[in-house]
Enzyme design. Structure first.
Site, short mmCIF file in Angstrom:
data_model
loop_
_atom_site.label_atom_id
_atom_site.label_comp_id
_atom_site.label_asym_id
_atom_site.label_seq_id
_atom_site.Cartn_x
_atom_site.Cartn_y
_atom_site.Cartn_z
N SER A 1 -57.88 6.12 22.90
CA SER A 1 -58.47 7.45 22.91
C SER A 1 -57.36 8.50 22.92
O SER A 1 -56.51 8.50 22.03
CB SER A 1 -59.43 7.56 24.11
N ASP B 1 -69.04 3.42 18.35
CA ASP B 1 -67.97 4.20 18.98
C ASP B 1 -68.17 5.70 18.83
O ASP B 1 -68.74 6.18 17.84
CB ASP B 1 -66.63 3.81 18.31
N HIS C 1 -66.82 2.41 22.52
CA HIS C 1 -65.49 3.01 22.72
C HIS C 1 -64.53 2.10 23.49
O HIS C 1 -63.34 2.41 23.59
CB HIS C 1 -65.66 4.33 23.47
#
Length: 297
Positions: free
Chosen positions: A110, A240, A267
Site C-alpha cells: 500500500s 482489492d 487488499h
C-alpha cells in the site's frame, strides 16, 4: 524473533525506529527482506505474516515508520516535516544499521509500495536486488476515484458514515470495517494484528499526526517509473482497493516487471491466500520465474 529500537539521526535530532527481525541475519544464506508498511500512519503488525518467508531462508525485517506505533512520535512537528524524503532517510538508516545495504529485497505494501517506488527512483540503490509492490498505486488520483466507486456500492448508512469521517469516529470505524471486510481483508474473524494497525489512525486516542500530513497530496510516480530497472513484481487482489486499472501503470511503465492477481483476495493476500502469497513472493525473490503468473488463483 528479536526486536528493539534503533537511533535515527535526522536534521540535528535523534529519533528512534522500532524494528522486528525474524530469522538469522548473521548467518543468512539468502538476501534479507525489508517490509514497508502502509498508511501513512499505521504500523507493521498487520504484515507479520511476511515472517513466513523465513521458512524459505529469507530473514525478514519489519519496522514502524517514524511517527507511528512504537517508534518516536513527534506531535509538535509541522506538516512540512512529514515528507517522503524523511521516510527514505529512515529506510536508509535502517539498512545501514543492520549492514545489509549491499544486498536486500523490499516488499512494500500500500503506502509502503509508494514509498518503495520513491526510494528506488530517487536513490537508485545498488544493493536492492528485487522489489515487490503489493496492493499499491502509482498515483493518488488513480486510488481515489475507484475507492469512491467501491463505497457507493454499500448501504446508505455506510456511505453517510464515510461522508462524516472522523467527525463521527465510532460510525466511521464501523463503516470502515464493513468496507474492509470486502475490499481490505476478507479473513474471518478479522485479524487482530490488522485491527491494531488500523487503530493507530482510527482509534479513540490515535495519534493522527502522520495521517493528517499532506505527504501524498497530488502525488504520482507514473512518469518516473521507467527509471525502476530492478526486477519488480506487482501484486493485487481481485477484490482489492487497488483494482487492476489502478496498478496497470506499474506494469506498463516498469521495464522488468511482472504482475500477479490473487483471485480470492482483496487488499491483504498475505492473510487471505497466505500460503500461495508466500510461495509466489519467495519464488520471485529466488528468480524462479515460472512460478509467477498474471492470473487469479
Amino acid at each position: 524473533m528479536t526486536d528493539g529500537l534503533l537511533n535515527f539521526p535526522y536534521q540535528g535530532e535523534v529519533h528512534q525506529t522500532y524494528y522486528k527481525v525474524f530469522g538469522d541475519l548473521e548467518n543468512r544464506t539468502r538476501s534479507p527482506v525489508v517490509v514497508l508498511h502502509g498508511g501513512p500512519g499505521i504500523s507493521h503488525d498487520y504484515l507479520l505474516p511476511l515472517a513466513d518467508l523465513t521458512n524459505q531462508s529469507y530473514p525478514v525485517i519489519l519496522y514502524d515508520q517514524i511517527g507511528n506505533a512504537r517508534s518516536t512520535h513527534l506531535l509538535d512537528k509541522p506538516p512540512t516535516f512529514w515528507t517522503i524524503e524523511l521516510f527514505i532517510s529512515e529506510l536508509e538508516n535502517l539498512l545501514e544499521h543492520f549492514g545489509i545495504q549491499d544486498e536486500y529485497h523490499i516488499v512494500g505494501h500500500s503506502w509502503g509500495g509508494m514509498l518503495a517506488c520513491e526510494f528506488v527512483v530517487q536513490m537508485q540503490p545498488r544493493g536492492l536486488r528485487r522489489l515487490v509492490l503489493s496492493n499499491c498505486t502509482p498515483s493518488v488520483v488513480l486510488w481515489q476515484n475507484p475507492n469512491v466507486e467501491l463505497i457507493q456500492k454499500f448501504p446508505q448508512d455506510v456511505k453517510e458514515a464515510f461522508a462524516r469521517g472522523f467527525a463521527d469516529p465510532e460510525g466511521y470505524w464501523k463503516a470502515l470495517m464493513e468496507v474492509y471486510s470486502v475490499h481490505g481483508c476478507r479473513v474471518k474473524p478479522f485479524p487482530k494484528e490488522m485491527e491494531y494497525s488500523l487503530l493507530q489512525v482510527h482509534g479513540k486516542d490515535a495519534d493522527r499526526t502522520v495521517d493528517k500530513a499532506p505527504i501524498l497530496r497530488g502525488w504520482t510516480v507514473i512518469h518516473r517509473l521507467q527509471s525502476i530497472r530492478i526486477p519488480t513484481l506487482v501484486v493485487n487482489g481481485r477484490y482489492d482497493i487497488a483494482q487492476e486499472r489502478v496498478v496497470q501503470p506499474f506494469v506498463d511503465n516498469i521495464p522488468n516487471s511482472k504482475w500477479r492477481i490473487f483471485g480470492n483476495s482483496s487488499h491483504t493476500p498475505f492473510w487471505e491466500e497466505r500460503e500461495e502469497y508466500m510461495r509466489v513472493i519467495g519464488a520471485f525473490l529466488a528468480d524462479q520465474e515460472t512460478t509467477v503468473r498474471r492470473e487469479g488463483s
